[in-house]
Design a protein around this motif. Structure first.
Motif, PDB file in Angstrom:
ATOM      1  N   UNK A  45       0.927  -1.283  -0.055  1.00  0.00           N
ATOM      2  CA  UNK A  45       0.045  -0.246   0.098  1.00  0.00           C
ATOM      3  C   UNK A  45       0.990   1.144   0.108  1.00  0.00           C
ATOM      4  N   UNK A  46       2.056   0.974  -0.468  1.00  0.00           N
ATOM      5  CA  UNK A  46       2.981   2.090  -0.568  1.00  0.00           C
ATOM      6  C   UNK A  46       2.398   3.282  -1.085  1.00  0.00           C
ATOM      7  N   UNK A  47       1.664   2.808  -2.310  1.00  0.00           N
ATOM      8  CA  UNK A  47       0.911   3.846  -3.346  1.00  0.00           C
ATOM      9  C   UNK A  47      -0.159   3.282  -3.228  1.00  0.00           C
ATOM     10  N   UNK A  48      -1.198   3.851  -2.814  1.00  0.00           N
ATOM     11  CA  UNK A  48      -2.925   3.705  -2.703  1.00  0.00           C
ATOM     12  C   UNK A  48      -3.702   4.786  -2.891  1.00  0.00           C
ATOM     13  N   UNK A  49      -4.818   4.308  -2.976  1.00  0.00           N
ATOM     14  CA  UNK A  49      -6.049   5.595  -2.867  1.00  0.00           C
ATOM     15  C   UNK A  49      -7.098   4.959  -2.062  1.00  0.00           C
ATOM     16  N   UNK A  50      -7.746   5.836  -1.337  1.00  0.00           N
ATOM     17  CA  UNK A  50      -8.807   5.443  -0.466  1.00  0.00           C
ATOM     18  C   UNK A  50      -9.977   5.563  -1.058  1.00  0.00           C
ATOM     19  N   UNK A  51     -10.752   4.519  -1.126  1.00  0.00           N
ATOM     20  CA  UNK A  51     -12.073   4.517  -1.732  1.00  0.00           C
ATOM     21  C   UNK A  51     -13.216   5.073  -1.019  1.00  0.00           C
ATOM     22  N   UNK A  52     -12.947   4.560   0.386  1.00  0.00           N
ATOM     23  CA  UNK A  52     -13.953   5.267   1.456  1.00  0.00           C
ATOM     24  C   UNK A  52     -13.014   5.407   2.850  1.00  0.00           C
ATOM     25  N   UNK A  53     -13.791   5.595   3.897  1.00  0.00           N
ATOM     26  CA  UNK A  53     -12.946   5.379   5.094  1.00  0.00           C
ATOM     27  C   UNK A  53     -12.189   4.452   5.455  1.00  0.00           C
ATOM     28  N   UNK A  54     -12.724   3.183   5.136  1.00  0.00           N
ATOM     29  CA  UNK A  54     -12.080   1.856   5.503  1.00  0.00           C
ATOM     30  C   UNK A  54     -11.418   1.121   4.360  1.00  0.00           C
TER      31      UNK A  54
END
Ligand code: SAM
Length: 219
Positions: free
Chosen positions: A162-171
């Protein structure tokens, strides 16, 4: 949406295994090892019928382990390739091992002594997860147990995947790089998990060294 089946097909051709995909960050989830806390849990718990259902059985590691201990083994996975691998490994001891989407399936009520899900159930959004956890409760026999792993919220910032990630919602986050690119992963606090398991009793949560919560609970 990335294809789990593609990943398993590649493994069958000698390609990258889970443990390599994750760069050794989650040793118990992706090597052939069975989590020692699971081994201990099975050894110390009495089960009436020894009937297990595995949600996201992958290549059947946990079912193979339990089958050798005399369990009746059922399970589902979204990958046809991994379902075939599991069936083959279990041979004539295989129960019902099917391709299914865990968020759109039926499990017979009051049927199992044990329902497990290792590194799988969090591949969706919170409402789907909560619904599935309630379904697990229904499918267990009275006093039946569940053993489910769910990553802690802090793992979003510690797992290399998850070094590079994007949040889709709070969790929910999706990695932006690597073979698991685009696969939604849910991360939860202890309190959020306790809320999702509200129908269960004797909820015990242990954080393993990878940062996953191992949730054991009883119907
Ligand atoms: C990280 S692997 C873990 C496999 C296995 N539990 C193990 O520990 O070896 C996640 C598994 O979840 C399965 N999976 C992902 N989404 C799913 C869904 N919606 N329904 C059923 N299985 C799913 C994948 O095909 C994959 O086998």
């Amino acid at each position: 949406m990335p294809n789990w089946d593609k990943i398993y097909k590649a493994v069958n051709k000698g390609g990258q295994k889970w443990k390599d995909i994750n760069d050794g960050v989650m040793p118990y989830c992706f090597t052939e090892d069975i989590n020692p806390l699971f081994v201990n849990f099975i050894a110390k718990t009495k089960f009436k019928n020894k009937s297990v259902f595995d949600i996201g059985c992958g290549e059947g590691r946990y079912l193979i382990y339990l089958s050798a201990l005399g369990w009746q083994t059922d399970g589902v996975d979204s990958s046809q390739t991994s379902v075939e691998t599991t069936k083959q490994a279990l041979g004539d001891k295989a129960g019902s091992i099917k391709k299914a989407d865990m968020f759109n399936m039926n499990i017979s009520p009051n049927k199992y002594d044990l329902i497990i899900s290792i590194s799988t159930i969090n591949h969706g959004f919170k409402k789907d997860l909560s619904k599935l956890i309630n379904q697990v409760h229904e499918a267990l026999l009275l006093e039946g147990k569940t053993f489910i792993t769910i990553p802690d919220k802090k793992c979003i910032n510690t797992w290399r995947t998850f070094k590079k990630h994007r949040m889709l919602d709070d969790n929910t986050a999706e990695p932006l790089i690597g073979p698991e690119k685009g696969i939604p992963h849910g991360f939860y606090t202890k309190q959020e998990i306790e809320e999702m398991f509200a129908k269960f009793k004797n909820i015990k949560m242990t954080a393993d060294k990878t940062g996953q919560w191992l949730v054991v609970a009883t119907k």
